[in-house]
Design an enzyme around this catalytic site. Structure first.
Site, PDB file in Angstrom:
ATOM      1  N   SER A  95      -3.305  -8.481  -2.219  1.00 62.01           N
ATOM      2  CA  SER A  95      -2.503  -7.291  -2.502  1.00 62.01           C
ATOM      3  C   SER A  95      -3.354  -6.113  -2.970  1.00 62.01           C
ATOM      4  O   SER A  95      -4.201  -5.624  -2.241  1.00 62.01           O
ATOM      5  CB  SER A  95      -1.425  -7.652  -3.529  1.00 62.01           C
ATOM      6  OG  SER A  95      -0.476  -6.629  -3.665  1.00 62.01           O
ATOM      7  N   ASP A 223      -1.005  -0.052  -1.118  1.00 66.07           N
ATOM      8  CA  ASP A 223      -1.922  -1.073  -1.616  1.00 66.07           C
ATOM      9  C   ASP A 223      -2.481  -1.853  -0.431  1.00 66.07           C
ATOM     10  O   ASP A 223      -2.144  -1.578   0.728  1.00 66.07           O
ATOM     11  CB  ASP A 223      -1.239  -1.991  -2.634  1.00 66.07           C
ATOM     12  CG  ASP A 223      -0.143  -2.854  -2.030  1.00 66.07           C
ATOM     13  OD1 ASP A 223       0.347  -2.534  -0.929  1.00 66.07           O
ATOM     14  OD2 ASP A 223       0.237  -3.861  -2.663  1.00 66.07           O
ATOM     15  N   ASP A 225      -2.115  -4.782   0.993  1.00 72.77           N
ATOM     16  CA  ASP A 225      -1.299  -5.506   1.978  1.00 72.77           C
ATOM     17  C   ASP A 225      -0.034  -4.745   2.352  1.00 72.77           C
ATOM     18  O   ASP A 225       0.835  -5.277   3.041  1.00 72.77           O
ATOM     19  CB  ASP A 225      -0.964  -6.917   1.499  1.00 72.77           C
ATOM     20  CG  ASP A 225       0.038  -6.953   0.351  1.00 72.77           C
ATOM     21  OD1 ASP A 225       0.059  -5.995  -0.437  1.00 72.77           O
ATOM     22  OD2 ASP A 225       0.786  -7.930   0.234  1.00 72.77           O
ATOM     23  N   ASP A 227       2.749  -3.605   0.883  1.00 68.19           N
ATOM     24  CA  ASP A 227       4.137  -3.774   0.430  1.00 68.19           C
ATOM     25  C   ASP A 227       4.505  -2.796  -0.677  1.00 68.19           C
ATOM     26  O   ASP A 227       5.663  -2.722  -1.077  1.00 68.19           O
ATOM     27  CB  ASP A 227       4.431  -5.220   0.004  1.00 68.19           C
ATOM     28  CG  ASP A 227       3.534  -5.734  -1.114  1.00 68.19           C
ATOM     29  OD1 ASP A 227       2.688  -4.956  -1.611  1.00 68.19           O
ATOM     30  OD2 ASP A 227       3.658  -6.916  -1.474  1.00 68.19           O
TER      31      ASP A 227
END
Length: 429
Positions: A95, A223, A225, A227
């Site tokens: 993340s 960020d 990843d 999400d």
């Protein structure tokens, strides 16, 4: 005795080569296979350099045919799971953490995160293999056509800049924006070796430079990843997840789409959110920190909208987890096509807040400090100082060796003092 990295607030995460290794990934794959009911497994990954060896050994441990995707964002992978008739998905990502980290987010067939019961079951089945071996059955598949089907065109004429955090959004955002005809500029482009470093939503100064240099209507920062997303307006003001929630709530209410006339935030949300929504006749319920906790409360009450001030916003009839790109485009739509909502938002102000992250050399040290007498005393004294007219929250991170502290009240000087005293109590340990 061998110890395994535990499930935290957002899956399993750690430094690659230390707690997160190909040996552990292999053991995780075998544990998933031992569940006995996982016949179709999908694996996705962001663009970290450690992703490929972890994906290969995870598939090797599972021992059966696996379909792999990536690099891609977590929301794109969630979309794949919902369409692909899988029994389980594993997204290999850390993340917002730096490139030295990696980890595993385990997802249900609907794209939501697995529950604590299944986490404990998988943990109980973990066994280290000293010599991982066996065939690898990996079938690579493309995700883009599945993911883009969820996006609907809307009228737009503005100019926008996207900081892609040197992460997985690089493989998603440009293609979607091109299809929708959005005038977009991209920064934060790089290899997985620089993911989240000096760019992305933890480094908003990178977006600020771009906004100052170019004539953009809004800027967005993701960020690693994809999400989560934060935004910035022309004046350089940062719009966090609380701001997104306010704007989305009013937009959904206008469209008669806001189920239960309520949203879900977390204990970390700024007090202005609940107060401002109350003025609009909208209730705001708080969940514990973590997008999965937000999801559970949304599910329990059959609400549509919830999220965290970190920029993780869930719209339940689209995905049961956050989608940074979808939420950025939703904000663009409100900015351009529902300007009265945006103008109303600009009249609001956040309750003053002071916050600090205290880092430690190891998670065990952070835990010891969090449970110390001196820390408990400082927190109790801080709560007495705000006299019930504010908010004081401390939290032991579930993904990094750190303790988060924030204090919120109308007295900024008092907030700063309380945070400083609490941080000092931690440094003594």
């Amino acid at each position: 005795m061998t110890t395994f990295p535990p499930f935290g607030t957002d899956g399993i995460r750690g430094v690659y080569g230390k707690t997160i290794t190909p040996f552990f990934s292999y053991a995780l794959g075998k544990a998933i296979f031992k569940l006995g009911n996982i016949k179709r497994l999908a694996i996705g990954m962001d663009n970290r350099q450690s992703g490929s060896p972890l994906m290969l050994t995870l598939a090797q441990g599972f021992g059966e045919k696996v379909e792999s995707y990536g690099p891609l964002t977590t929301p794109a992978f969630s979309s794949v799971l919902r369409k692909g008739n899988y029994d389980l998905g594993v997204m290999i990502t850390a993340s917002h953490n730096g490139p030295e980290y990696n980890g595993f987010k385990l997802l249900n067939p609907d794209g939501s995160k697995i529950d604590v019961k299944l986490e404990k079951q998988i943990s109980s089945l973990l066994e280290i293999e000293t010599n991982p071996s066996g065939p690898i059955h990996l079938k690579e598949k493309d995700f883009f056509d599945i993911y883009r089907a969820g996006f609907v065109s809307f009228k737009t004429k503005g100019k926008y800049v996207f900081d892609l955090a040197s992460g997985a959004s690089q493989f998603v955002a440009p293609g979607i924006c091109a299809l929708l005809g959005i005038d977009a500029t991209y920064i934060g482009l790089g290899e997985g070796s620089t993911i989240n470093q000096g760019c992305g939503c933890l480094h908003m100064e990178n977006l600020a430079k771009a906004m100052a240099a170019g004539n953009y209507d809004l800027g967005f920062s993701f960020d690693g990843d994809g999400d989560r997303v934060l935004a910035m307006d022309k004046e350089g003001h940062i719009l966090d997840g609380d701001d997104f929630l306010y704007l989305f709530a009013l937009s959904f209410k206008q469209d008669n789409r806001l189920k239960g006339n309520a949203i879900v935030s977390t204990i970390y949300s700024n007090s202005f959110l609940k107060e401002a929504l109350k003025e609009e006749g909208i209730d705001c319920f708080e969940a514990d920190v973590g997008d999965h906790n937000v999801y559970l409360k949304l599910q329990e009450n059959d609400f549509l909208l919830g999220g965290e001030n970190s920029g993780h916003i869930i719209v339940m009839d689209e995905l049961p987890s956050g989608d940074g790109l979808a939420n950025a485009l939703r904000l663009i739509d409100i900015y351009e096509n529902k300007s009265p909502i945006f103008e109303k938002f600009k009249t609001l102000s956040h309750t003053p807040r002071s916050e600090k992250d205290v880092h430690f050399a190891a998670a065990t040290k952070a835990k010891e400090a969090y449970e110390s007498i001196s820390f408990a005393k400082a927190v109790k004294e801080g709560q007495a100082k705000i006299e019930g007219k504010g908010k004081l929250v401390t939290r032991l991170s579930g993904t990094e060796p750190l303790i988060r502290v924030f204090v919120e009240s109308q007295d900024k000087v008092k907030n700063d003092t309380i945070v400083s005293d609490i941080v000092s109590s931690l440094k003594e340990n």
